[in-house]
Write an enzyme that holds these catalytic residues in place. Sequence first.
Site, short mmCIF file in Angstrom:
data_model
loop_
_atom_site.label_atom_id
_atom_site.label_comp_id
_atom_site.label_asym_id
_atom_site.label_seq_id
_atom_site.Cartn_x
_atom_site.Cartn_y
_atom_site.Cartn_z
N TYR A 77 5.40 47.38 37.78
CA TYR A 77 3.90 47.51 38.37
C TYR A 77 3.32 48.21 36.67
O TYR A 77 2.22 48.27 36.40
CB TYR A 77 3.14 47.59 39.31
CG TYR A 77 1.86 46.87 39.27
CD1 TYR A 77 1.97 45.96 39.27
CD2 TYR A 77 0.69 47.87 39.78
CE1 TYR A 77 0.00 45.47 39.15
CE2 TYR A 77 -0.35 47.89 40.43
CZ TYR A 77 -0.61 46.08 39.60
OH TYR A 77 -1.39 46.06 39.97
N LYS A 134 -4.97 50.63 38.56
CA LYS A 134 -6.15 49.79 39.80
C LYS A 134 -6.02 51.45 40.71
O LYS A 134 -7.29 51.30 41.54
CB LYS A 134 -4.48 49.40 40.45
CG LYS A 134 -4.40 47.46 39.95
CD LYS A 134 -5.65 47.12 39.90
CE LYS A 134 -5.52 45.10 39.95
NZ LYS A 134 -6.17 44.66 39.23
#
Length: 261
Positions: free
Chosen positions: A162, A169
């Site tokens: 990720y 995020k």
Amino acid sequence: MTTIIPAAATLEGKKGLVLGIANDQSIAWGCARAFRALGADLAVSYLNDKAKKFVEPLAHQLEAEIFEPVDVTGEGELKAMFDKIGEKWGKLDFALHSIAFAPKEDLHGRVVDCSREGFQQAMDVSCHSFIRMARYAEPLMKDGGSLFTMSYFGANRVIDNYGVMGPVKAALEASVRYLAAELGPKGIRVHAISPGPIKTRAASGIAHFDELMNKAAERAPEGRLVTIEEVGYTTAFLATDGAKGITGDTTYVDCGYSIIG
């Protein structure tokens, strides 16, 4: 037998904006369908002329009253959408931000190796554009409203591959909390929605994403992946008056995957 929907469970008479539909596999599309099913009138964006041919038929299905291009990196395009909403509707009740991007070379590498330019671009498109959306929405939400953005479990836990999107995020979820505190006195609620892995065009840019999805399905208590429809109806509920007591949180819609750790 006639089914009566309580007023708290409807979006009849509400006006909403959906940013980020790319195609009929998009999380934003699942949300838009749910908003419309509960009675909302919608404004829908598309990224550019290339994307328009995929999004325009979906906008027709939604009977979208406003359909405009919005590239959040383009000068004035996001503000122009809100100007259009102000001219046509004079108000806004909810807005969904389902936009994220990081350059592939930064996304696929280690966080420690990501470039300054790539990090700045990922933060601008994926996080700061949500803050800008909130700024433009605020004066149109005269009777309060709801703002939504899409996050992921990688904001709080290290998820293989990720990469740089994890810190981005995390910043997005922190922004949700601060915006909720600042806009709460005006009756504006702010939400981060955190779906489990879903095979969207945006997610396909993550390395070994199929492997990530398989692991999530195996580990989730329900033994499956969530659907865009399920994410959509959860988000739509949070836009109703029945959810007026909820703000500033990250809502997980992931078949329980996030509780496993």
